[in-house]
Design an enzyme around this catalytic site. Sequence first.
Site, mmCIF file in Angstrom:
data_model
loop_
_atom_site.group_PDB
_atom_site.id
_atom_site.type_symbol
_atom_site.label_atom_id
_atom_site.label_comp_id
_atom_site.label_asym_id
_atom_site.label_seq_id
_atom_site.Cartn_x
_atom_site.Cartn_y
_atom_site.Cartn_z
ATOM 1 N N CYS A 1 -1.099 5.697 9.262
ATOM 2 C CA CYS A 1 -1.517 4.457 8.550
ATOM 3 C C CYS A 1 -2.688 4.639 7.726
ATOM 4 O O CYS A 1 -2.810 5.533 6.869
ATOM 5 C CB CYS A 1 -1.975 3.492 9.705
ATOM 6 S SG CYS A 1 -3.124 4.043 10.859
ATOM 7 N N ARG B 1 0.876 -1.295 -0.095
ATOM 8 C CA ARG B 1 -0.103 0.030 -0.064
ATOM 9 C C ARG B 1 0.956 1.203 0.158
ATOM 10 O O ARG B 1 0.735 2.334 -0.628
ATOM 11 C CB ARG B 1 -0.909 -0.158 1.210
ATOM 12 C CG ARG B 1 -2.019 -0.867 0.951
ATOM 13 C CD ARG B 1 -2.654 -1.269 2.539
ATOM 14 N NE ARG B 1 -3.403 -0.029 2.808
ATOM 15 C CZ ARG B 1 -4.357 0.174 3.813
ATOM 16 N NH1 ARG B 1 -4.140 -0.459 4.883
ATOM 17 N NH2 ARG B 1 -4.995 1.341 3.956
#
Length: 282
Positions: A240, A182
């Site tokens: 995050c 990611r």
Amino acid sequence: MVLKIDKSVVSVDWLFKNLDNQKLIIFDATILKVTAKKEVSSDEKQQIKGAFFFDIQKTFSDENAPFPNTVLSAKTFEVKAQQLGINQDSCIVVYDDLGIYSSPRVWWMFQLMGFTNIAVLDGGLPAWNSKNYPTEKPINHSPKKGNFIATYQSEKIKCTADVLSFIKSDSFLIADARSKGRFLATEPEPRNDVKGGRIPNSVSLPYSEIVENNLMKSEEDLRAVFNKINPKNKDFIFSCGSGITASVLALGAEIAGIKNHSVYDGSWTEWGITDGLPIENN
């Protein structure tokens, strides 16, 4: 009897030994991973004996905010914590069903609100079950209102404007707890409306790299991990997807003795949706 915690994590043996202490409050802070396929059914669900459910996503996040898991104001947090029976002299242990995933978010929120007599249960429910310590079906508790007082610690949280201003700073390092895929935009984001990529000049530190067999790594190993990505000892900003696993990094830093760290509350969800922000994706 007053029960004091001097570390950010406690073992299941410690919790079992203190299970009957009147000052102890145990929270089950389990949430479903954003990539998970299904929840545990209510018939299968078990909690540590005496635990309360701490609802991160509905009760302890601002549901009117545009992004998930947005922290509450200090006053609202204070009221809701009192409703859970939390007092100024309470001792809180928080855990989740996945070992180490969402429970550090609760630890971090209480740190943000100036309450430090709280620890994460190292290994969570899997570690507790491995010792065959007592569990029970979830119970609806009606605790007596507590006297918890929030003392907001603004240095522990960052917003998008802060992060944008620190991108080129020599004083801050942004560490991203998402998976490497990611971070590099080689894997899709789990939320369809969020762009792929990363905050410019940030570094990758997947939260899974500081957890081993559902337990936080040792203080020595954690210090080595953080020193490797931050040799100049800059202040950390942890990011995050939506603030959950950034809190795992915050917990790891605390265990490693690193005090200058904060969490970017909106994290990549806010950054990747907001127009006009710089993104790296190659």
